[in-house]
Design an enzyme around this catalytic site. Sequence first.
Site, mmCIF file in Angstrom:
data_model
loop_
_atom_site.group_PDB
_atom_site.id
_atom_site.type_symbol
_atom_site.label_atom_id
_atom_site.label_comp_id
_atom_site.label_asym_id
_atom_site.label_seq_id
_atom_site.Cartn_x
_atom_site.Cartn_y
_atom_site.Cartn_z
ATOM 1 N N ASP A 257 0.854 -1.187 0.000
ATOM 2 C CA ASP A 257 0.000 0.000 0.000
ATOM 3 C C ASP A 257 0.890 1.237 0.000
ATOM 4 O O ASP A 257 2.098 1.140 0.195
ATOM 5 C CB ASP A 257 -1.024 -0.015 1.148
ATOM 6 C CG ASP A 257 -0.410 0.062 2.535
ATOM 7 O OD1 ASP A 257 0.816 -0.163 2.667
ATOM 8 O OD2 ASP A 257 -1.146 0.343 3.487
ATOM 9 N N PRO A 258 0.318 2.423 -0.253
ATOM 10 C CA PRO A 258 1.149 3.621 -0.432
ATOM 11 C C PRO A 258 1.906 4.003 0.841
ATOM 12 O O PRO A 258 1.526 3.632 1.954
ATOM 13 C CB PRO A 258 0.125 4.705 -0.797
ATOM 14 C CG PRO A 258 -1.071 3.968 -1.301
ATOM 15 C CD PRO A 258 -1.108 2.688 -0.528
#
Length: 229
Positions: A65-66
């Site tokens: 995920d970011p």
Amino acid sequence: MTTILQNDWAPVLADEFEKPYYVKLRQTLKEEYQTQTIYPDMFHIFTALHLTEYQNAKVVILGQDPYHGPGQAHGLSFSVKPGIKPPPSLVNIYKELKSDVGFEIPQHGYLNHWAKQGVMMLNTVLTVRRGTPNSHKDIGWETFTDRIIHLLNDRETPLVFILWGKHAQEKAAFIDRNKHFVIASPHPSPFSANRGFFGSRPFSRTNEFLRSRGLQEIDWQLPMQVEEE
């Protein structure tokens, strides 16, 4: 919704945007962006799709995920905006690049140069709450990004899938290894890089495969100076 994508991803993903899970995901995101600090900026959620067209993709580097710190995430896995110090995993990616292909290490961590050549840097979850990793796990993104991987797998032209760590390697089940080339190793994180990421030579191996299929190799060298696009 499909007007968000202005390239050849639009027709192949058009049906996905209309599915019930995505409609629910969109509503969840609307509420999250209104009430929380979410990364990346909503206009950068689909950067990986904007910069790497469906038919032009040659390599997929899967992230999770970011980044969840201010100013870091801009829609490409492992990449950060200009002016932001490269995070530890990217520092290790740079070290492996240097030993693998003689890469000159820049001060920045902005990887758009790769994306424009066909390196799709795709997170399996495309948004995150500030300071809270995995906070948008299981809200629907995995279904969406699994579909992207399936679509890429279905393409006639072979691709290289670079899968670092167990999370990314779960996606190998979707990939036809008779057609595509899978490079799997431990994650470049400082916690695991010494267990087999260093020395795995993913970048030269990628180019060897592309060359063997008559495809243009990736120029892994990043410019020394960059500005945000």
